[in-house]
Design a protein around this motif. Structure first.
Motif, PDB file in Angstrom:
ATOM      1  N   ALA A 236     -13.974   0.906  -9.029  1.00  0.00           N
ATOM      2  CA  ALA A 236     -13.456   2.090  -8.676  1.00  0.00           C
ATOM      3  C   ALA A 236     -12.706   2.189  -7.429  1.00  0.00           C
ATOM      4  O   ALA A 236     -12.043   2.956  -6.851  1.00  0.00           O
ATOM      5  CB  ALA A 236     -14.803   2.934  -8.890  1.00  0.00           C
ATOM      6  N   ALA A 237     -13.326   1.395  -6.259  1.00  0.00           N
ATOM      7  CA  ALA A 237     -12.969   1.427  -4.965  1.00  0.00           C
ATOM      8  C   ALA A 237     -11.534   0.985  -4.869  1.00  0.00           C
ATOM      9  O   ALA A 237     -10.459   1.596  -4.429  1.00  0.00           O
ATOM     10  CB  ALA A 237     -13.707   0.981  -3.760  1.00  0.00           C
ATOM     11  N   LEU A 238     -11.069  -0.279  -5.599  1.00  0.00           N
ATOM     12  CA  LEU A 238      -9.735  -0.815  -5.674  1.00  0.00           C
ATOM     13  C   LEU A 238      -9.004   0.413  -6.207  1.00  0.00           C
ATOM     14  O   LEU A 238      -7.796   0.273  -6.075  1.00  0.00           O
ATOM     15  CB  LEU A 238      -9.933  -2.100  -6.498  1.00  0.00           C
ATOM     16  CG  LEU A 238     -10.768  -3.081  -5.486  1.00  0.00           C
ATOM     17  CD1 LEU A 238     -10.776  -4.305  -6.602  1.00  0.00           C
ATOM     18  CD2 LEU A 238      -9.989  -3.559  -4.232  1.00  0.00           C
ATOM     19  N   LEU A 239      -9.602   0.884  -7.304  1.00  0.00           N
ATOM     20  CA  LEU A 239      -8.809   1.961  -8.117  1.00  0.00           C
ATOM     21  C   LEU A 239      -8.321   3.198  -7.351  1.00  0.00           C
ATOM     22  O   LEU A 239      -7.157   3.690  -7.520  1.00  0.00           O
ATOM     23  CB  LEU A 239      -9.473   2.366  -9.493  1.00  0.00           C
ATOM     24  CG  LEU A 239      -8.737   3.377 -10.345  1.00  0.00           C
ATOM     25  CD1 LEU A 239      -7.390   2.637 -10.598  1.00  0.00           C
ATOM     26  CD2 LEU A 239      -9.643   3.740 -11.479  1.00  0.00           C
ATOM     27  N   THR A 240      -9.150   3.373  -6.548  1.00  0.00           N
ATOM     28  CA  THR A 240      -8.864   4.771  -5.670  1.00  0.00           C
ATOM     29  C   THR A 240      -7.964   4.632  -4.732  1.00  0.00           C
ATOM     30  O   THR A 240      -6.967   5.227  -4.239  1.00  0.00           O
ATOM     31  CB  THR A 240     -10.293   5.106  -4.683  1.00  0.00           C
ATOM     32  OG1 THR A 240     -11.350   5.241  -5.806  1.00  0.00           O
ATOM     33  CG2 THR A 240     -10.146   6.156  -3.824  1.00  0.00           C
ATOM     34  N   VAL A 241      -7.868   3.149  -3.994  1.00  0.00           N
ATOM     35  CA  VAL A 241      -6.744   2.815  -2.888  1.00  0.00           C
ATOM     36  C   VAL A 241      -5.429   2.367  -3.546  1.00  0.00           C
ATOM     37  O   VAL A 241      -4.715   1.761  -2.863  1.00  0.00           O
ATOM     38  CB  VAL A 241      -7.456   2.027  -1.864  1.00  0.00           C
ATOM     39  CG1 VAL A 241      -8.512   2.538  -1.257  1.00  0.00           C
ATOM     40  CG2 VAL A 241      -7.810   0.715  -2.550  1.00  0.00           C
ATOM     41  N   GLN A 242      -5.567   2.187  -4.968  1.00  0.00           N
ATOM     42  CA  GLN A 242      -4.386   1.723  -5.564  1.00  0.00           C
ATOM     43  C   GLN A 242      -4.021   0.201  -4.995  1.00  0.00           C
ATOM     44  O   GLN A 242      -3.060  -0.128  -4.494  1.00  0.00           O
ATOM     45  CB  GLN A 242      -2.952   2.475  -5.594  1.00  0.00           C
ATOM     46  CG  GLN A 242      -3.264   3.729  -6.123  1.00  0.00           C
ATOM     47  CD  GLN A 242      -2.073   4.581  -5.995  1.00  0.00           C
ATOM     48  OE1 GLN A 242      -1.204   4.212  -5.328  1.00  0.00           O
ATOM     49  NE2 GLN A 242      -2.116   5.879  -6.480  1.00  0.00           N
ATOM     50  N   ALA A 243      -4.954  -0.553  -5.363  1.00  0.00           N
ATOM     51  CA  ALA A 243      -5.053  -2.149  -4.792  1.00  0.00           C
ATOM     52  C   ALA A 243      -4.025  -2.924  -5.165  1.00  0.00           C
ATOM     53  O   ALA A 243      -3.771  -4.051  -4.637  1.00  0.00           O
ATOM     54  CB  ALA A 243      -6.399  -2.617  -4.863  1.00  0.00           C
ATOM     55  N   TRP A 244      -3.528  -2.655  -6.436  1.00  0.00           N
ATOM     56  CA  TRP A 244      -2.249  -3.368  -7.064  1.00  0.00           C
ATOM     57  C   TRP A 244      -0.894  -3.295  -6.071  1.00  0.00           C
ATOM     58  O   TRP A 244      -0.105  -3.984  -6.344  1.00  0.00           O
ATOM     59  CB  TRP A 244      -2.059  -2.867  -8.211  1.00  0.00           C
ATOM     60  CG  TRP A 244      -1.623  -1.410  -8.417  1.00  0.00           C
ATOM     61  CD1 TRP A 244      -0.324  -0.688  -8.290  1.00  0.00           C
ATOM     62  CD2 TRP A 244      -2.418  -0.338  -8.675  1.00  0.00           C
ATOM     63  NE1 TRP A 244      -0.145   0.521  -8.367  1.00  0.00           N
ATOM     64  CE2 TRP A 244      -1.639   0.802  -8.693  1.00  0.00           C
ATOM     65  CE3 TRP A 244      -3.599  -0.223  -8.933  1.00  0.00           C
ATOM     66  CZ2 TRP A 244      -2.347   2.276  -8.977  1.00  0.00           C
ATOM     67  CZ3 TRP A 244      -4.406   0.983  -9.379  1.00  0.00           C
ATOM     68  CH2 TRP A 244      -3.607   2.175  -9.279  1.00  0.00           C
ATOM     69  N   ASN A 245      -1.078  -2.481  -5.023  1.00  0.00           N
ATOM     70  CA  ASN A 245       0.243  -2.358  -4.043  1.00  0.00           C
ATOM     71  C   ASN A 245      -0.342  -3.170  -2.756  1.00  0.00           C
ATOM     72  O   ASN A 245       0.454  -3.422  -1.880  1.00  0.00           O
ATOM     73  CB  ASN A 245       0.241  -1.082  -3.490  1.00  0.00           C
ATOM     74  CG  ASN A 245       0.702  -0.051  -4.715  1.00  0.00           C
ATOM     75  OD1 ASN A 245       1.560  -0.506  -5.415  1.00  0.00           O
ATOM     76  ND2 ASN A 245       0.348   1.388  -4.245  1.00  0.00           N
ATOM     77  N   PHE A 246      -1.592  -3.926  -2.850  1.00  0.00           N
ATOM     78  CA  PHE A 246      -1.910  -4.736  -1.645  1.00  0.00           C
ATOM     79  C   PHE A 246      -1.529  -5.908  -1.973  1.00  0.00           C
ATOM     80  O   PHE A 246      -1.351  -6.399  -3.170  1.00  0.00           O
ATOM     81  CB  PHE A 246      -3.522  -4.731  -1.345  1.00  0.00           C
ATOM     82  CG  PHE A 246      -3.902  -3.252  -0.996  1.00  0.00           C
ATOM     83  CD1 PHE A 246      -3.074  -2.163  -0.390  1.00  0.00           C
ATOM     84  CD2 PHE A 246      -5.326  -3.153  -0.912  1.00  0.00           C
ATOM     85  CE1 PHE A 246      -3.487  -1.192   0.079  1.00  0.00           C
ATOM     86  CE2 PHE A 246      -5.846  -1.961  -0.339  1.00  0.00           C
ATOM     87  CZ  PHE A 246      -5.047  -0.816   0.132  1.00  0.00           C
ATOM     88  N   THR A 247      -1.393  -6.693  -0.849  1.00  0.00           N
ATOM     89  CA  THR A 247      -0.977  -8.388  -0.816  1.00  0.00           C
ATOM     90  C   THR A 247      -2.381  -8.910  -1.087  1.00  0.00           C
ATOM     91  O   THR A 247      -3.587  -8.323  -0.934  1.00  0.00           O
ATOM     92  CB  THR A 247      -0.476  -8.677   0.380  1.00  0.00           C
ATOM     93  OG1 THR A 247      -1.402  -8.364   1.507  1.00  0.00           O
ATOM     94  CG2 THR A 247       0.907  -8.198   0.687  1.00  0.00           C
TER      95      THR A 247
END
Length: 314
Positions: A236-247
């Motif tokens: 849920a934390a990865l979903l909150t920060v939109q981790a798909w935009n991270f390297t």
């Protein structure tokens, strides 16, 4: 001295003959001794040949027979008034008519037409007799009621998790207003409701597996629910920060920072405790269901021991 001729002149055959005969019948003893002679025999002999033939002498009186009153024939004479007699007759006629009508209603109907055979009622043959064996009881489970209790437990989990999150937000804030603002931002993020959803899923799976198991199963396997909720918080934390935009390197650094996040630890600890509390409730109901199943099985065995019961099909 009287003149005999005057006597003869004064005597007439029509008037003096009966008188003489009557006088002769009184003085002549022969007439009294023979009552059986007919009266006309005495009258046939005249007293004097020259005298005219008198009238027939009355017959001797026959002995009078006693008067016999005849006995009444038939029913005695009723001295009742005509109205009473007619009322009794009408009542008797009504009774006779009622008896005749009752006899006619109950009399069997028979047709006397030549060649007619009265119909004989045919009884339907008795149906087949089945031997009904008692149906074996079906063991009832605890899964349906357990899932409902898990739904209630999820609501409790969300409330407790929200209170713990408000405490964590207030610990890092200088004022109550800042803590309320952080808490408001937190409960609308996936890191709050995603762990609650996974808590419901994990706890429901545990109830479906344990079913009527004891409380020890929820105490032991409650750790698995906590682990599921912990990893759901990381996702849920990865979903909150939109981790798909991270390297990839940025995503690894973010995940490493979340392992020791106070919110993640709070979500896992609460998810560990709530199954213990509600697990005791669910296990208690499971014992009740087990006792009912045992009673139903005993009743089934008793009916089998009593033997088959006869029953007809409906």
């Amino acid at each position: 001295m009287s003149d005999p001729t005057s006597d003869e002149r004064n005597t007439t055959p029509e008037t003096d003959a009966p008188t003489a005969a009557y006088a002769r019948s009184e003085t002549d003893p022969t007439d009294q001794s023979a009552p059986g002679e007919p009266a006309h025999a005495a009258a046939a002999v005249p007293a004097d040949e020259s005298a005219p033939v008198p009238l027939a002498e009355p017959a001797a009186s026959a002995p009078v027979a006693p008067v016999v009153v005849p006995e009444p024939v038939g029913e005695p004479i009723s001295y009742e008034t005509p109205a009473a007699v007619s009322a009794e007759a009408a009542h008797e006629d009504a009774q006779v008519a009622t008896q005749d009508r009752t006899a006619a209603e109950h009399a069997p109907v028979t047709d006397y037409t030549p060649g007619y055979t009265p119909a004989v009622p045919v009884q339907a043959p008795a149906g087949p007799i089945y031997i009904q064996a008692p149906a074996p009881p079906v063991d009832k489970g605890n899964r349906g009621a357990g899932v409902l209790l898990v739904l209630l437990a999820t609501v409790i989990y969300a409330i407790v998790y929200a209170l713990v999150a408000f405490g964590i937000a207030g610990a890092g804030s200088g004022s109550v207003a800042d803590a309320a603002a952080k808490f408001t931002d937190f409960i609308v993020l996936p890191v709050f409701y995603v762990p609650a959803v996974f808590f419901f899923i994990g706890f429901s799976l545990l109830v479906l597996i344990v079913n009527r198991g004891g409380w020890w199963a929820y105490v032991l396997f409650g750790f698995l629910v906590a682990v599921i909720v912990y990893f759901s918080y990381i996702g849920a934390a990865l979903l909150t920060v939109q981790a798909w935009n991270f390297t990839p390197s940025e995503a690894v650094r973010f995940i490493t920072a979340q392992w020791l996040s106070p919110y993640a630890i709070a979500a896992a600890v609460v998810a560990r405790e709530v199954p213990i509390w509600f697990g005791a409730w669910i296990a208690r109901r499971g014992r009740t269901v087990t006792a009912r199943n045992a009673a139903a099985r005993q009743d089934y065995d008793r009916r089998l021991a009593e033997g088959p019961q006869l029953s007809r099909p409906q």
